[in-house]
Design an enzyme around this catalytic site. Structure first.
Site: not given
Ligand code: G3I
Length: 300
Positions: A127, A205, A169, A234, A232
């Site tokens: 990105e 996406h 990516n 969806d 990715e």
């Molecule tokens: O692990 C912590 C947890 O300990 C905490 O209690 C909780 C509270 O919010 O947060 C948890 O972390 C979260 C993590 O996902 C695991 O669930 C983060 O806040 C959250 O921001 C994070 O989101 C991820 C996101 O990337 C971050 O930018 C998504 O799961 C993940 O699907 C998403 O994936 C991205 C790709 O890497 C890049 N392309 C876009 C895609 C979608 O945004």
């Protein structure tokens, strides 16, 4: 074939999913994971904040769990992501300039070395382009270390793990537009100058449908001599099943499209809360979108 992974293999492709380490204890999740998918991407566990929570101190525990369960089930592993402006640890966010550049390169070297020989493809840079309609680089702190930060990242990754396919990516690059053309021009430049790049990942996406020039866009990148991967996928909205079929057929029609990864297993596993963009419902039942993908993989 009767599963996504087997049907894809028959076509010389992989069919994968994002995996969250925290869900590996869920038996419905792991049953579907190991039956239907031949490749996995760690959804968060190999990112910078997860793997280097403080500078020079590395934690591979969750990433290694995902790797081990994939190896035990004969699955490929995509690495995601070595350099990304998002999900950087706080200590790195406070750096800039040459100090940040060094920290980024050391991070890439350490993580790619840890996983050396075990990763099918790495998302080396994620990105890095903006959505401004002009194809600009995203104005991130990584970009502020110098315009050559992307090629420096790819060179470091190649040196650390020569056997991994090295990918750029991004999202909103799924059709022909200013952003995808900027990425295209970067690949042209890298190929001309011998910067190591092997593949381009199209996150995909999507909502309702795929762009009408989705296949043509994949093909123009493939024509540059790089693999293309759907990384990715969806899709939310009304045309979901048809759009999934369109994307799958587009990949099969492009010989250098080596595989498709969906970004989660059940709708309840998706980062797109409430969008229900995946192939299995919250109970783990196959949706119409699943059947559309399986039929597309089995077609032709
Ligand atoms: O692990 C912590 C947890 O300990 C905490 O209690 C909780 C509270 O919010 O947060 C948890 O972390 C979260 C993590 O996902 C695991 O669930 C983060 O806040 C959250 O921001 C994070 O989101 C991820 C996101 O990337 C971050 O930018 C998504 O799961 C993940 O699907 C998403 O994936 C991205 C790709 O890497 C890049 N392309 C876009 C895609 C979608 O945004």
């Amino acid at each position: 074939a009767t599963t996504l992974r087997a049907a894809a293999v028959e076509k010389g492709r992989y069919f994968g999913t994002a995996v969250a380490a925290s869900r590996l204890g869920d038996s419905t999740y792991t049953r579907i994971l190991n039956t239907e998918f031949g490749s996995v991407t760690a959804e968060n566990e190999m990112k910078w904040d997860a793997t280097e929570p403080s500078r020079g101190t590395f934690n591979y525990s969750s990433g290694d769990r995902i790797l081990a369960q994939a190896q035990a089930n004969g699955q490929l592993v995509r690495g995601h992501a070595l350099a990304w402006h998002s999900q950087m640890p706080g200590w790195a966010q406070s750096l800039s300039g040459s100090t940040l550049r060094s920290a980024m390169l050391n991070h890439i070297t350490q993580v790619a070395t840890h996983y050396r020989g075990k990763i099918h493809s790495w998302d080396v840079v994620n990105e890095a382009f903006a959505d401004d309609g002009r194809g600009s680089r995203r104005n991130s702190i990584l970009q502020q270390t110098g315009n050559d930060w992307i090629e420096a990242a790819f060179r470091a990754a190649r040196a650390a793990d020569p056997s991994a396919r090295l990918c750029y990516n991004d999202y909103n690059t799924d059709g022909v537009n200013a952003k995808s053309t900027a990425v295209y021009n970067m690949v042209v430049d890298f190929k001309a100058r011998g910067v190591p790049i092997d593949c381009v990942g199209f996150q995909s996406h999507l909502t309702n449908s795929a762009p009408g020039d989705y296949q043509a866009n994949l093909q123009r990148f493939a024509n540059l001599g790089v693999d293309v991967q759907i990384t990715e996928l969806d899709i939310s909205g009304s045309g979901q099943a048809d759009a999934y079929a369109t994307v799958t057929k587009a990949c099969l029609a492009v010989s250098r499209c080596t595989g498709i990864t969906v970004w989660g297993i059940r709708d309840s596993d998706s980062w797109r809360t409430g969008a229900n963009p995946l192939l299995f419902d919250a109970n783990g039942n196959k949706k119409a979108a699943y059947t559309a993908v399986l039929n597309a993989l089995n077609g032709g």
